[in-house]
Scaffold this active site. Structure first.
Site, PDB file in Angstrom:
ATOM      1  N   LYS A  50       0.872  -1.180   0.000  1.00 51.40           N
ATOM      2  CA  LYS A  50       0.000   0.000   0.000  1.00 51.40           C
ATOM      3  C   LYS A  50       0.900   1.218   0.000  1.00 51.40           C
ATOM      4  O   LYS A  50       2.041   1.155   0.467  1.00 51.40           O
ATOM      5  CB  LYS A  50      -0.883   0.007   1.252  1.00 51.40           C
TER       6      LYS A  50
ATOM      7  N   ASP B  33      -7.017   4.292  -4.687  1.00 51.30           N
ATOM      8  CA  ASP B  33      -7.637   4.153  -3.363  1.00 51.30           C
ATOM      9  C   ASP B  33      -8.260   5.526  -3.084  1.00 51.30           C
ATOM     10  O   ASP B  33      -8.505   6.294  -4.036  1.00 51.30           O
ATOM     11  CB  ASP B  33      -6.597   3.757  -2.299  1.00 51.30           C
TER      12      ASP B  33
HETATM   13  P1  NAP Z   1     -12.934   7.649  -2.835  1.00 51.28           P
HETATM   14  O1  NAP Z   1     -13.479   7.432  -4.184  1.00 51.28           O
HETATM   15  O2  NAP Z   1     -11.908   8.673  -2.617  1.00 51.28           O
HETATM   16  O3  NAP Z   1     -14.190   7.928  -1.866  1.00 51.28           O
HETATM   17  C1  NAP Z   1     -14.040   8.015  -0.483  1.00 51.28           C
HETATM   18  C2  NAP Z   1     -15.376   8.396   0.124  1.00 51.28           C
HETATM   19  O4  NAP Z   1     -15.281   8.289   1.537  1.00 51.28           O
HETATM   20  C3  NAP Z   1     -15.776   9.836  -0.176  1.00 51.28           C
HETATM   21  O5  NAP Z   1     -17.178   9.925  -0.181  1.00 51.28           O
HETATM   22  C4  NAP Z   1     -15.187  10.583   1.024  1.00 51.28           C
HETATM   23  O6  NAP Z   1     -15.825  11.802   1.315  1.00 51.28           O
HETATM   24  C5  NAP Z   1     -15.434   9.574   2.136  1.00 51.28           C
HETATM   25  N1  NAP Z   1     -14.449   9.762   3.196  1.00 51.28           N
HETATM   26  C6  NAP Z   1     -13.091   9.690   3.074  1.00 51.28           C
HETATM   27  N2  NAP Z   1     -12.505   9.935   4.253  1.00 51.28           N
HETATM   28  C7  NAP Z   1     -13.502  10.156   5.121  1.00 51.28           C
HETATM   29  C8  NAP Z   1     -13.554  10.451   6.504  1.00 51.28           C
HETATM   30  N3  NAP Z   1     -12.429  10.556   7.223  1.00 51.28           N
HETATM   31  N4  NAP Z   1     -14.779  10.591   7.088  1.00 51.28           N
HETATM   32  C9  NAP Z   1     -15.914  10.474   6.361  1.00 51.28           C
HETATM   33  N5  NAP Z   1     -15.932  10.196   5.046  1.00 51.28           N
HETATM   34  C10 NAP Z   1     -14.753  10.031   4.440  1.00 51.28           C
HETATM   35  O7  NAP Z   1     -12.327   6.292  -2.235  1.00 51.28           O
HETATM   36  P2  NAP Z   1     -12.763   4.792  -2.522  1.00 51.28           P
HETATM   37  O8  NAP Z   1     -11.849   4.240  -3.536  1.00 51.28           O
HETATM   38  O9  NAP Z   1     -14.237   4.722  -2.719  1.00 51.28           O
HETATM   39  O10 NAP Z   1     -12.368   4.081  -1.147  1.00 51.28           O
HETATM   40  C11 NAP Z   1     -13.272   4.009  -0.047  1.00 51.28           C
HETATM   41  C12 NAP Z   1     -12.834   2.895   0.903  1.00 51.28           C
HETATM   42  O11 NAP Z   1     -12.794   1.651   0.182  1.00 51.28           O
HETATM   43  C13 NAP Z   1     -11.435   3.051   1.497  1.00 51.28           C
HETATM   44  O12 NAP Z   1     -11.419   2.454   2.782  1.00 51.28           O
HETATM   45  C14 NAP Z   1     -10.562   2.215   0.556  1.00 51.28           C
HETATM   46  O13 NAP Z   1      -9.363   1.785   1.166  1.00 51.28           O
HETATM   47  C15 NAP Z   1     -11.511   1.051   0.309  1.00 51.28           C
HETATM   48  N6  NAP Z   1     -11.216   0.254  -0.883  1.00 51.28           N
HETATM   49  C16 NAP Z   1     -11.175   0.833  -2.115  1.00 51.28           C
HETATM   50  C17 NAP Z   1     -10.940   0.043  -3.219  1.00 51.28           C
HETATM   51  C18 NAP Z   1     -10.965   0.605  -4.607  1.00 51.28           C
HETATM   52  O14 NAP Z   1     -10.913  -0.191  -5.560  1.00 51.28           O
HETATM   53  N7  NAP Z   1     -11.079   1.909  -4.804  1.00 51.28           N
HETATM   54  C19 NAP Z   1     -10.701  -1.325  -3.066  1.00 51.28           C
HETATM   55  C20 NAP Z   1     -10.773  -1.894  -1.789  1.00 51.28           C
HETATM   56  C21 NAP Z   1     -11.042  -1.086  -0.711  1.00 51.28           C
HETATM   57  P3  NAP Z   1     -15.110  13.188   0.898  1.00 51.28           P
HETATM   58  O15 NAP Z   1     -15.254  13.282  -0.589  1.00 51.28           O
HETATM   59  O16 NAP Z   1     -15.847  14.237   1.657  1.00 51.28           O
HETATM   60  O17 NAP Z   1     -13.666  13.068   1.332  1.00 51.28           O
END
Ligand code: NAP
Length: 450
Positions: free
Chosen positions: A130, A170
């Site tokens: 990561k 991510d």
């Molecule tokens: P993303 O597109 O950047 O979206 C993140 C979302 O979570 C946004 O709505 C953001 O709101 C919100 N958020 C972030 N930090 C926050 C906080 N401290 N408190 C409240 N809301 C928060 O990211 P993503 O790829 O969807 O990832 C979301 C989660 O899934 C993470 O835990 C990531 O590690 C996990 N994940 C992602 C993938 C992938 O393929 N992308 C795969 C496995 C796991 P704001 O816009 O206001 O910041």
């Protein structure tokens, strides 16, 4: 035996906490894992004798570097970036890059550690890693994000490669950032190679990669329901987040007959009792992916929707909860509120969204609880499929990739049942940890003392 396990776990954690002071997220992720795996290790002395847990919790290496860039006003800015290459026993390192002001080494170590076992569960040959930086993309222009990504890649390119380490997206790293990163790598190395996943479809990306984490999380949930003779159809679903994972979780949950009533961002959540359908989701996609706006605008746009500033959605009564925003977004009170309101299933799209006490509460209540390692493995699984397509110089159809994703999620589910079932109840936390552990541990044993 039980006393020996507790003592062994506490003793192990004491040492780990001493060696990694102040890294709370990392301690939490390891404790959750060791609580499941220690009894198995004590039963199979070959792992204990080879100090496998001690070795597994020490990353192979960590690269820390400065990223210097210039903002639109001509100011010089400096950020800190990391790549944690955790374990490559079963394949090249693989795991996303996170751009968020709260990124610390502890967060990236917890993510890299979990990634190792998640990748193992997919059945694909991928090690765990990561990375990320304490850079906040919010409010930055496209050009500022581009300059930051280009500067980051000037250092990162030395440490990655299709057989070495293959980063992906991510939080804060979506299609735009992956494209800037890939473009810079290509320029530096004069090579077009599958060194990143989540690429655009015209330059080596895979169909369904964008949707894969969210879709996979819902497929996993449907598998858990099917295991007890039920399904998602007709269930009220609460989703947190409105980023990549949340949007495609909501899309698939709706497609499978669920009614999604909430989505959120870091400023609060929206509650739409009528349900978020395909048309409303198209608005959220445009709002979040194109206009980069706030979720509160959804409440301004649609009738009957309430916006709850600075709140999380866990008090909204539901059958299914899909936490898809970030780590530790469900505490014990939130878990108890969900249980009190009759939640039947929790399927984690985000990584480690539930605090340890909340996870224990879900297990004690014997609900269907799909932990992140298993439930959100669909994203990295399709990343693995993207690597295969790049190596073969082929592009598979949407149907092909989606079918493979479904099969992988079902296989992960079945491995959890195999290692987590006792007296008719499936403990998916134990099942996923033990199944993920065995493959990595056996490879490490085979390599000897390394
Ligand atoms: P993303 O597109 O950047 O979206 C993140 C979302 O979570 C946004 O709505 C953001 O709101 C919100 N958020 C972030 N930090 C926050 C906080 N401290 N408190 C409240 N809301 C928060 O990211 P993503 O790829 O969807 O990832 C979301 C989660 O899934 C993470 O835990 C990531 O590690 C996990 N994940 C992602 C993938 C992938 O393929 N992308 C795969 C496995 C796991 P704001 O816009 O206001 O910041």
């Amino acid at each position: 035996m039980w006393i020996e396990q507790c003592e062994e776990t506490d003793c192990f954690m004491h040492g780990l906490e001493r060696r990694n002071p102040g890294e709370q997220e990392y301690h939490q992720a390891v404790r959750e894992f060791v609580e499941s795996v220690m009894p198995f290790v004590l039963k199979h002395r070959k792992y204990k004798d080879a100090q496998i847990l001690e070795r597994m919790t020490e990353p192979d290496r960590i690269v820390i570097f400065r990223v210097t860039w210039e903002d639109d006003a001509g100011n010089i800015r400096a950020n800190r970036a990391w790549r944690v290459q955790f374990n490559n026993s079963i394949g090249p390192y693989k795991g996303g890059m996170r751009l968020h002001p709260d990124v610390t080494l502890s967060v990236l170590k917890f993510l890299g550690f979990e990634q190792t076992f998640k990748n193992s569960l997919t059945g694909l040959p991928m090690g765990g890693a990561k990375g990320g930086a304490n850079f906040n993309p919010k409010g930055k222009s496209d050009r500022e994000v581009m300059r930051f990504c280009q500067s980051l890649m000037i250092e990162l390119h030395r440490h990655i490669g299709e057989d070495t380490d293959v980063p992906a997206g991510d939080i804060g790293v979506g299609a735009r950032e992956v494209s800037y990163l890939f473009g810079q790598y290509k320029r530096l190395e004069n090579r077009f190679a599958g060194i990143l996943t989540g690429k655009g479809l015209t330059f080596g990306g895979s169909l369904v990669r964008t949707e894969a984490t969210g879709y996979g999380c819902v497929y996993f949930c449907e598998n858990m329901f099917n295991q007890v003779g039920d399904s998602l159809r007709g269930k009220t679903c609460v989703v947190s987040g409105s980023g990549n994972v949340a949007i495609y979780t909501a899309e698939k949950a709706h497609e499978l007959g669920g009614k999604v009533v909430t989505m959120s961002d870091s400023s609060g959540f929206v509650h739409d009792r009528a349900g978020i359908d395909a048309e409303k989701l198209a608005f959220i996609k445009d709002l979040k992916e194109v206009r980069r706006g706030r979720i509160s605008e959804y409440a301004d746009k649609f009738d009957g929707v309430t916006f709850h500033a600075d709140e999380r959605p866990w008090n909204v009564p539901c059958d299914v909860a899909f936490p898809c925003a970030t780590q530790n977004e469900i505490n014990l009170d939130d878990a108890n509120a969900l249980i009190g309101n009759g939640v039947k299933a929790v399927s984690e799209g985000a990584n480690m969204p539930t605090e340890l006490a909340g996870a224990h509460a879900f297990l004690d209540a014997k609900i269907l609880y799909g932990p992140s390692k298993a439930a959100n493995a669909g994203g990295v699984a399709v990343s693995g499929l993207e690597q295969s397509q790049n190596a073969l110089r082929l592009s598979w159809s949407r149907e092909d990739v989606d079918e493979k994703l479904k099969t992988i999620m079902r296989d992960i589910h079945d491995k959890c049942v195999e290692h987590g079932q006792t007296d008719g109840f499936v403990n998916y936390v134990r099942g996923s940890n033990i199944a993920g552990f065995i493959k990595v541990a056996d490879a490490m044993l085979a390599y000897g003392v390394v």
